[in-house]
Design a protein around this motif. Structure first.
Motif, mmCIF file in Angstrom:
data_model
loop_
_atom_site.group_PDB
_atom_site.id
_atom_site.type_symbol
_atom_site.label_atom_id
_atom_site.label_comp_id
_atom_site.label_asym_id
_atom_site.label_seq_id
_atom_site.Cartn_x
_atom_site.Cartn_y
_atom_site.Cartn_z
ATOM 1 N N SER A 42 72.291 16.776 8.381
ATOM 2 C CA SER A 42 72.027 16.104 7.142
ATOM 3 C C SER A 42 72.510 14.468 7.314
ATOM 4 C CB SER A 42 73.586 16.343 6.296
ATOM 5 O OG SER A 42 73.672 15.550 5.034
ATOM 6 N N ARG A 43 73.088 14.096 8.604
ATOM 7 C CA ARG A 43 73.225 12.953 9.069
ATOM 8 C C ARG A 43 71.982 12.370 9.732
ATOM 9 N NH1 ARG A 43 79.202 13.530 11.713
ATOM 10 N NH2 ARG A 43 80.233 13.051 9.677
ATOM 11 N N GLY A 44 71.165 13.396 10.175
ATOM 12 C CA GLY A 44 69.887 13.004 10.940
ATOM 13 C C GLY A 44 68.896 12.785 10.070
ATOM 14 N N PHE A 45 68.875 13.610 8.783
ATOM 15 C CA PHE A 45 68.086 13.200 7.684
ATOM 16 C C PHE A 45 68.253 11.985 7.013
ATOM 17 C CE2 PHE A 45 66.289 14.440 3.301
ATOM 18 C CZ PHE A 45 64.845 14.671 3.734
ATOM 19 N N THR A 46 69.340 11.380 6.877
ATOM 20 C CA THR A 46 69.811 10.198 6.178
ATOM 21 C C THR A 46 69.247 9.089 7.378
ATOM 22 O OG1 THR A 46 71.764 10.961 5.352
ATOM 23 C CG2 THR A 46 71.400 8.787 5.515
ATOM 24 N N GLN A 71 64.643 5.122 8.129
ATOM 25 C CA GLN A 71 63.556 4.562 9.092
ATOM 26 C C GLN A 71 64.124 4.026 10.113
ATOM 27 O OE1 GLN A 71 60.970 2.226 6.663
ATOM 28 N NE2 GLN A 71 59.871 4.311 6.048
ATOM 29 N N ARG A 72 65.291 4.798 10.622
ATOM 30 C CA ARG A 72 66.129 4.073 11.860
ATOM 31 C C ARG A 72 65.171 4.515 13.177
ATOM 32 N NH1 ARG A 72 72.325 3.326 10.981
ATOM 33 N NH2 ARG A 72 72.368 2.875 8.949
ATOM 34 N N VAL A 73 64.273 5.565 13.147
ATOM 35 C CA VAL A 73 63.621 5.766 14.262
ATOM 36 C C VAL A 73 62.442 4.840 14.586
ATOM 37 C CG1 VAL A 73 62.262 7.549 15.436
ATOM 38 C CG2 VAL A 73 64.114 8.339 13.956
ATOM 39 N N ALA A 74 62.879 3.633 15.462
ATOM 40 C CA ALA A 74 62.081 2.437 15.467
ATOM 41 C C ALA A 74 60.825 2.652 16.415
ATOM 42 C CB ALA A 74 63.045 1.358 16.052
ATOM 43 N N LYS A 100 72.827 13.636 15.877
ATOM 44 C CA LYS A 100 72.228 13.333 14.761
ATOM 45 C C LYS A 100 70.793 12.400 15.156
ATOM 46 C CE LYS A 100 75.264 9.345 14.038
ATOM 47 N NZ LYS A 100 76.387 8.663 13.032
ATOM 48 N N HIS A 101 71.104 11.774 16.324
ATOM 49 C CA HIS A 101 69.844 10.752 16.560
ATOM 50 C C HIS A 101 68.866 11.676 17.023
ATOM 51 C CE1 HIS A 101 73.741 8.475 17.847
ATOM 52 N NE2 HIS A 101 73.358 7.765 16.796
ATOM 53 N N MET A 102 68.947 12.729 17.795
ATOM 54 C CA MET A 102 67.918 13.642 18.177
ATOM 55 C C MET A 102 67.364 14.237 16.954
ATOM 56 S SD MET A 102 69.550 15.158 21.512
ATOM 57 C CE MET A 102 68.513 16.402 22.004
ATOM 58 N N ALA A 103 68.154 14.696 16.115
ATOM 59 C CA ALA A 103 67.901 15.289 14.681
ATOM 60 C C ALA A 103 66.971 14.675 14.058
ATOM 61 C CB ALA A 103 68.955 15.684 13.852
ATOM 62 N N ALA A 104 67.238 12.973 13.953
ATOM 63 C CA ALA A 104 66.312 11.969 13.251
ATOM 64 C C ALA A 104 64.925 12.056 13.925
ATOM 65 C CB ALA A 104 66.918 10.926 13.070
ATOM 66 N N VAL A 105 64.908 12.120 15.371
ATOM 67 C CA VAL A 105 63.651 11.996 16.030
ATOM 68 C C VAL A 105 62.775 13.252 15.990
ATOM 69 C CG1 VAL A 105 62.543 11.787 18.023
ATOM 70 C CG2 VAL A 105 64.513 10.387 17.562
ATOM 71 N N GLY A 150 52.505 15.965 10.624
ATOM 72 C CA GLY A 150 52.142 16.680 9.595
ATOM 73 C C GLY A 150 53.011 18.109 8.903
ATOM 74 N N TYR A 151 54.319 18.066 9.564
ATOM 75 C CA TYR A 151 55.276 19.071 9.166
ATOM 76 C C TYR A 151 56.385 18.359 8.489
ATOM 77 C CZ TYR A 151 52.637 22.152 12.381
ATOM 78 O OH TYR A 151 51.751 22.975 13.166
ATOM 79 N N PRO A 152 56.800 19.082 7.127
ATOM 80 C CA PRO A 152 57.972 18.291 6.025
ATOM 81 C C PRO A 152 59.126 18.231 7.153
ATOM 82 C CG PRO A 152 56.643 20.057 5.189
ATOM 83 C CD PRO A 152 56.310 20.295 6.733
ATOM 84 N N ALA A 153 59.633 16.901 7.150
ATOM 85 C CA ALA A 153 60.893 16.796 7.645
ATOM 86 C C ALA A 153 62.182 17.696 7.145
ATOM 87 C CB ALA A 153 61.264 15.244 7.812
ATOM 88 N N SER A 154 62.009 18.193 5.868
ATOM 89 C CA SER A 154 62.931 18.667 5.069
ATOM 90 C C SER A 154 63.115 20.193 5.565
ATOM 91 C CB SER A 154 62.499 18.910 3.751
ATOM 92 O OG SER A 154 61.400 19.472 3.541
ATOM 93 N N GLN A 155 62.069 20.674 6.569
ATOM 94 C CA GLN A 155 62.013 22.075 7.237
ATOM 95 C C GLN A 155 63.183 22.011 8.245
ATOM 96 O OE1 GLN A 155 58.127 23.657 8.009
ATOM 97 N NE2 GLN A 155 57.648 23.791 5.614
ATOM 98 N N ILE A 156 63.187 20.763 9.047
ATOM 99 C CA ILE A 156 64.411 20.626 10.211
ATOM 100 C C ILE A 156 65.519 20.684 9.529
ATOM 101 C CG2 ILE A 156 64.946 19.069 11.887
ATOM 102 C CD1 ILE A 156 62.400 20.412 12.861
#
Length: 520
Positions: A28-32, A37-40, A85-90, A99-105
């Motif tokens: 959830s934190r990674g999705f936030t 757009q913190r993955v620079a 959470k950083h790895m999850a965000a990446v 092309g895959y939905p981030a929501s699936q992660i």
């Protein structure tokens, strides 16, 4: 479109890895972070290694390295040793770019369950052609198990239909015949679910409306599809279906007769036109005789009687109806399939016999069944005019419920005198009808209209107000035309002069007569 860097199978493997190693809070934190757009930056090397930078407002930036082939060896420079959470965000940013939905992660566990369920569903659907119809019903029950009934049963039916429509999205290797039968069993399933809700919640006019609507829809569907079935190919499916409906009838109590109605409609539209219909009649009677011995039910007795009639065993058919202890309370709709069959097969004398014997069951407030009953009488007397006296006797016995029917019949048969007498009894007058209603009488026997007009004119004049005087004048003008039709203008003039003299003191009436150009 998915990228060749990760194919669909590899994406599923990644989801399995995420579901095993990340908890819901971290995802959830990674999705936030992903949404913010913190993955620079994100770079994918030829060695299938991803390098990215994740920005933190307070702690600066963290460096993330993901290994696509060995995701468990992935790293982050933050203090959390693994699965942060950083790895999850990446991972989410990577999926989004490929092309895959981030929501699936973020919902990896749920998504995998859904895929497993879909895969299981597809596997089950592919097995449907090999199942018998009881297997179909069990599948439909399971497939719609998450849909809960609401007070609005119409909405409940709509939700069931929407869920069942999803089945069409998957290609099932049905034969053309199996597809028709499977479609029918979806309709039968909806009817069964509605009946279950009635048993659980009690029957109200609201639930009954939905039940009868679905029942009528099944009748319409069976009639529309009647040219399609070929029992040389699908005889087994037909026998399974008849057996299923018999079992449903055995569970019915009282005088519901919904499944009885479906059974007789199926027989009328599908089975009866088949050259092998007599074969099915014999088999069905044998099955029904066994069932009625073990578990007597009004519906089963009615169907047995219906099939006896197919074998021209009219007396036994009526006796089969009477063998049920609550036969005297049977609704009129029970008899319609019998009467329809006799009409369709042009057994006129037998039809009249059954119309006479069943008359007492139609002696209730006017319903569509009473209308059908009366219509069958009119059709029967076209073939057997000598039965007309019986028809009128019975319709009189069904008064007051048959009042409108008698009135309509008299008009259709151009029996003008009794029809006009009925209008007078009801307090009607010529202004009650549209002009074209009385036109045939004016043309054929205008003399019969004279009492109708004269009585109405006297009535309106007796009310002694200007509005009713105007109505009286309208009737006088029409009466003038009737006398002209009769070629008795002298008789009209004699009547009218006497009318004017009789009411000479009614000034308002005199004025209206002048306005109507009846007086000079």
């Amino acid at each position: 479109m998915s990228s060749p860097i990760i194919n669909d199978d590899q994406w599923l493997q990644l989801l399995e890895y995420v579901a095993e190693t990340y908890n819901d809070v971290t995802l959830s934190r990674g999705f936030t972070y992903f949404k913010q757009q913190r993955v620079a930056s994100l770079i994918i090397s030829d060695a299938r290694v991803v390098q990215a930078k994740v920005e933190e407002e307070e702690s600066g930036n963290y460096r993330v390295i993901l290994n696509l082939d060995k995701p468990r060896s992935s790293q982050c420079s933050c203090p959390v040793p693994a699965s942060c959470k950083h790895m999850a965000a990446v991972w989410m940013e990577l999926g989004d770019r490929l092309g895959y939905p981030a929501s699936q992660i973020m919902n990896a566990k749920m998504h995998l369950k859904r895929i497993t369920s879909t895969t299981s569903l597809e596997s089950t659907l592919l097995q449907l052609p090999k199942m018998d119809v009881s297997g179909w019903q069990k599948f439909l029950n399971h497939y719609t198990s998450l849909i809960k009934s609401t007070y609005d049963l119409g909405n409940y039916v709509d939700m069931l239909r929407m869920q069942l429509q999803n089945i069409t999205k998957i290609t099932i290797p049905f034969s053309d015949m199996d597809q028709i039968f499977f479609d029918m069993h979806q309709e039968l399933f909806i009817l069964r679910k509605l009946k279950e809700q009635n048993v659980q919640g009690g029957v109200s006019s609201y639930t009954s409306f939905t039940l009868y609507r679905v029942y009528d829809e099944i009748h319409t569907w069976l009639k529309q599809k009647s040219p399609l079935p070929n029992f040389t190919i699908a005889g087994v499916r037909l026998e399974q279906t008849l057996d299923y409906i018999r079992q449903q009838m055995a569970e019915e109590s009282g005088h519901n007769y919904q499944d009885y109605g479906v059974y007789t409609a199926l027989w009328k539209h599908w089975v009866a036109p088949d050259p092998e219909a007599s074969h099915y009649v014999t088999k069905e009677i044998e099955a029904l005789e066994t069932m009625t011995m073990d578990s007597p039910s009004p519906s089963l007795s009615a169907v047995k009687a219906f099939l006896y009639l197919q074998q021209s065993r009219s007396k036994e058919a009526w006796e089969a109806l009477e063998e049920n202890g609550i036969f005297k309370e049977a609704p009129a709709k029970l008899f319609i399939p019998f009467l329809d069959y006799l009409y369709d097969t042009q057994k006129w004398e037998e039809l009249v016999n059954w119309l006479r014997k069943s008359a007492a069951f139609f002696n209730r407030k006017r319903t569509k069944e009473l209308d059908v009953y009366a219509d069958l009488w009119t059709k029967a007397i076209v073939q057997l005019p000598q039965a007309e006296e019986h028809m009128w006797t019975i319709l009189e016995e069904l008064l007051p419920y048959s009042f409108r029917i008698i009135e309509e019949m008299l008009y259709e048969q151009r029996k003008w005198k009794p029809w006009l007498e009925m209008q007078i009894i009801q307090g009607h007058d010529p202004l009650y009808h549209r002009v074209n209603v009385l036109q045939p009488i004016e043309k054929e026997t205008p003399k019969l209209l004279l009492p109708y007009y004269h009585q109405a004119i006297d009535h309106y004049v007796s009310l002694k107000n200007r509005h009713d005087y105007k109505l009286a004048v309208r009737l006088l003008k029409r009466l003038d035309k009737v006398y002209k039709k009769m070629k008795q203008t002298e008789r009209w003039e004699h009547f009218f002069s006497g009318f004017v003299e009789r009411h000479s003191r009614l000034r308002a009436l005199q004025e209206e007569l002048r306005k109507g150009k009846l007086l000079g």
